[in-house]
Design an enzyme around this catalytic site. Structure first.
Site, short mmCIF file in Angstrom:
data_model
loop_
_atom_site.label_atom_id
_atom_site.label_comp_id
_atom_site.label_asym_id
_atom_site.label_seq_id
_atom_site.Cartn_x
_atom_site.Cartn_y
_atom_site.Cartn_z
N GLY A 2 0.80 -1.21 0.00
CA GLY A 2 0.00 0.00 0.00
C GLY A 2 0.84 1.26 0.00
O GLY A 2 1.81 1.39 -0.74
N CYS A 3 0.46 2.20 0.86
CA CYS A 3 1.14 3.49 0.91
C CYS A 3 2.59 3.37 1.37
O CYS A 3 3.41 4.26 1.10
CB CYS A 3 0.39 4.45 1.84
SG CYS A 3 -1.28 4.85 1.26
N ALA A 4 2.93 2.31 2.10
CA ALA A 4 4.30 2.12 2.57
C ALA A 4 5.24 1.72 1.45
O ALA A 4 6.47 1.76 1.61
CB ALA A 4 4.35 1.06 3.67
N ALA A 5 4.69 1.35 0.30
CA ALA A 5 5.52 0.79 -0.77
C ALA A 5 6.48 1.81 -1.37
O ALA A 5 7.53 1.43 -1.89
CB ALA A 5 4.63 0.21 -1.86
#
Length: 354
Positions: free
Chosen positions: A137-140
């Site tokens: 998700g956004c951590a990628a």
């Protein structure tokens, strides 16, 4: 030492404003018992405009998961190559100079990955390694930087290309009427970003250390429920509280490097929402101004998932960067709840000959 160069960023041409978002919520859900709360939460995001890949009238329809995913592939192939080429140009390298492509996206699915299509469509070598990441998700965005750093540490002469492609609007689900879903309808936007990490040379952030941290027992706080209609985004109301346990993880990583995370020169942080940035400012004990690049991304583009970190970094470059050897922190937060963190120093190529 691996250097993260200036990112290239692109957002689609269709724009929806905060005012339009609020009016859509009012007109489509006039009898929703929690509509006032949802409207207040959307307003509090501070998102002024978002960009989407299809006109809003088309976005609000749901033709089925198959058509949605076809749209994802079509739009990615139409839009990603130009961003990739700009990132290569910014780094002063050719496609043939790239040894690995790290592609991150959580808003559509392709197999083989878009990496294979890019290698065949542009002038990348056939022996270019591929690393697609779909489930962070956004951590990628932070994870992509860290895996590029790892690769260039293992192969010091190598170059890595990072590509983040997020079309959050293609995940809109008209039947999801929870307050969290209504909030997400006013928070997420679409965007593409790319950047090169050079093993040798380049100007930007010289990456020195990276790390990850997962908050135990929070894997269901941010997640997809995959149904026949596609990806249904689930967001727990406790997510905004996660900076309290994550700030110490940032401090610990900096401490391992002999730095104080509260006393750095620049911060490139994933802007999931204003509460995230406000709390991080409090728990890290840094001035709110330190996160101005992340706030600008949130205000102008909304949460563009994995591409946020690269866009915030692009804004630091646009401001003229930082002074030579300035110390900085990059971090992305996402499902898990996971933090992907990196430390580095600003490197100016003109200092090498000064």
């Amino acid at each position: 030492m691996a250097t993260l160069c200036r990112p290239a960023v692109s957002v689609p041409e269709y724009v929806i404003t905060m005012e339009e978002t609020l009016e859509l919520a009012r007109s489509r859900h006039p009898d929703h018992p929690q509509l006032p709360l949802a409207l207040r939460l959307i307003e509090n995001t501070g998102v002024r405009t978002r960009h989407i890949v299809r006109p809003i009238e088309e976005t609000l329809k749901h033709p089925g998961f198959e058509e949605r995913n076809k749209a994802y592939e079509t739009e990615a192939k139409a839009r990603v190559p130009a961003v990739v080429q700009r990132a290569l140009d910014e780094a002063g390298v050719l496609a043939a100079d790239i040894d690995v492509i790290i592609y991150v996206s959580c808003t559509g699915f392709m197999m083989p990955s878009l990496t294979a299509w890019l290698i065949n469509s542009m002038e990348f070598s056939s022996d270019t390694r591929q690393l697609p990441i779909a489930q962070l998700g956004c951590a990628a965005g932070g994870a992509a930087i860290n895996r590029a750093h790892d690769f260039c540490t293992a192969y010091p002469e190598a170059n890595a290309l990072i590509v983040a492609c997020e079309f959050c609007s293609l995940c809109y689900q008209p039947t999801d009427l929870g307050v969290g879903s209504l909030l997400c309808n006013g928070l997420f936007g679409d965007g593409i970003a790319a950047a090169v990490v050079r093993g040798r040379g380049g100007e930007g952030i010289r990456l020195e250390r990276n790390g990850s941290y997962l908050i135990p027992k929070t894997e269901d706080w941010i997640m997809y429920d995959v149904r026949a209609t596609g990806f249904h985004f689930l967001l727990d109301k406790r997510v905004p509280t996660t900076m309290e346990p994550l700030a110490p993880a940032l401090q610990d990583l900096a401490g391992l490097h002999g730095w104080d995370a509260s006393d750095l020169d620049f911060y490139i942080i994933h802007a999931g929402g204003p509460r995230i940035l406000d709390d991080l400012s409090t728990f890290l004990q840094v001035a709110p101004e330190a996160f101005r690049f992340s706030r600008a991304t949130l205000t102008e583009y909304g949460n563009i998932a994995s591409a946020v970190v690269l866009d915030a970094l692009r804004r630091l470059f646009d401001e003229g960067g930082s002074h030579h050897q300035a110390r900085g922190l990059l971090a992305g937060f996402g499902p898990g709840i996971t933090a992907e963190m990196a430390l580095g120093r600003w490197h100016r190529s003109d200092e090498e000959t000064a």
